[in-house]
Design an enzyme around this catalytic site. Structure first.
Site, PDB file in Angstrom:
ATOM      1  N   HIS A 234       4.085  13.874   6.726  1.00 52.68           N
ATOM      2  CA  HIS A 234       4.037  15.308   6.524  1.00 52.68           C
ATOM      3  C   HIS A 234       4.624  15.953   7.777  1.00 52.68           C
ATOM      4  O   HIS A 234       4.129  15.679   8.869  1.00 52.68           O
ATOM      5  CB  HIS A 234       2.589  15.767   6.360  1.00 52.68           C
ATOM      6  CG  HIS A 234       1.843  15.007   5.282  1.00 52.68           C
ATOM      7  ND1 HIS A 234       2.010  15.262   3.947  1.00 52.68           N
ATOM      8  CD2 HIS A 234       0.968  13.983   5.346  1.00 52.68           C
ATOM      9  CE1 HIS A 234       1.252  14.436   3.235  1.00 52.68           C
ATOM     10  NE2 HIS A 234       0.608  13.648   4.063  1.00 52.68           N
TER      11      HIS A 234
ATOM     12  N   SER B 284       0.817  -1.230   0.000  1.00 46.15           N
ATOM     13  CA  SER B 284       0.000   0.000   0.000  1.00 46.15           C
ATOM     14  C   SER B 284       0.845   1.271   0.000  1.00 46.15           C
ATOM     15  O   SER B 284       1.447   1.560  -0.995  1.00 46.15           O
ATOM     16  CB  SER B 284      -1.067   0.030   1.078  1.00 46.15           C
ATOM     17  OG  SER B 284      -2.184  -0.725   0.627  1.00 46.15           O
TER      18      SER B 284
ATOM     19  N   CYS C  29      -1.240  -4.163   3.476  1.00 45.04           N
ATOM     20  CA  CYS C  29      -2.261  -5.206   3.322  1.00 45.04           C
ATOM     21  C   CYS C  29      -1.816  -6.513   3.971  1.00 45.04           C
ATOM     22  O   CYS C  29      -2.526  -7.506   3.901  1.00 45.04           O
ATOM     23  CB  CYS C  29      -2.640  -5.413   1.859  1.00 45.04           C
ATOM     24  SG  CYS C  29      -1.403  -6.245   0.892  1.00 45.04           S
TER      25      CYS C  29
END
Lengths: 137, 137
Positions: free
Chosen positions: B83, B78, B98
């Site tokens: 940030h 995935s 996953c």
């Protein structure tokens, strides 16, 4: 160690996850359709793109993952990501924004329409609930 | 319309969000440090990178966002995104896989150490709880 936890805080942002089921094989497998999401959704939500929207093909990777497309775009407000698994009729998407008031129904309907989903499961997280209102440095 | 919701299902994956507070100004503002996360964390978690790890600078964008670095990597399993907002001592990260059995404590400690966080807030989501065990198409 100096305490750097701010007293005056706000929640940083909103993060919507959408996991969709029973989607259309062709639409989930269409690279352009996946690209369109990461390209146009930021504009529809008035987010400012910081990266070129990117789409990668993920080959089959074990029994659980039949492969599909991975789309991603970094926006000033955070990011939008989606992963499609056409053979399972499945798409998993993240819309994370630091602006509050995300139009949840609009975004969910957008994904339903884009991939002809029969069922969706969503989570709406408040991210960074102790985000400092002002710079601490 | 033909019913394409699978009877036999499993949860698709695990998604850990980490929002960290009181981090070190220099470490949050260090492009290489942010790059190291998206570059080395997939390896540490035995995830297979599908994209080149990317780091973008986000300039100041209104009162709430003093700017910082945005890091992202697409993995077969995935994605990992983070940030940083150095002036607020804040980092917001997503680790979505996953494969089940994500090593939550390991990842949280990794972020704490990497950015010298004084406090963290986490969410652990089970994503795609109705994911079909087998291909439906």
């Amino acid at each position: 160690m100096e305490e750097k936890i701010s007293a005056e805080t706000v929640h940083f942002g909103e993060h919507l996850t959408i996991d969709g089921y029973g989607g259309d094989l062709a639409k989930l497998g269409d690279k352009k359709n996946v690209f369109d999401v990461v390209n146009e959704l930021p504009d529809l939500l008035k987010m400012k793109k910081l990266s070129t929207p990117a789409v990668f093909f993920a080959p089959e990777n074990g029994e659980k993952d039949p492969g599909g497309w991975r789309g991603f775009v970094v926006v000033a407000e955070s990011h939008i990501a989606l992963h499609t698994f056409p053979a399972r009729g499945f798409v998993s998407a993240d819309i994370y924004t630091c602006r509050n008031g995300l139009q949840v129904d609009f975004v969910v309907d957008y994904f339903k329409e884009k991939f002809k989903l029969q069922d969706v499961e969503i989570n709406l997280l408040r991210r960074g609930t102790k985000y400092p209102v002002k710079n601490i440095y």
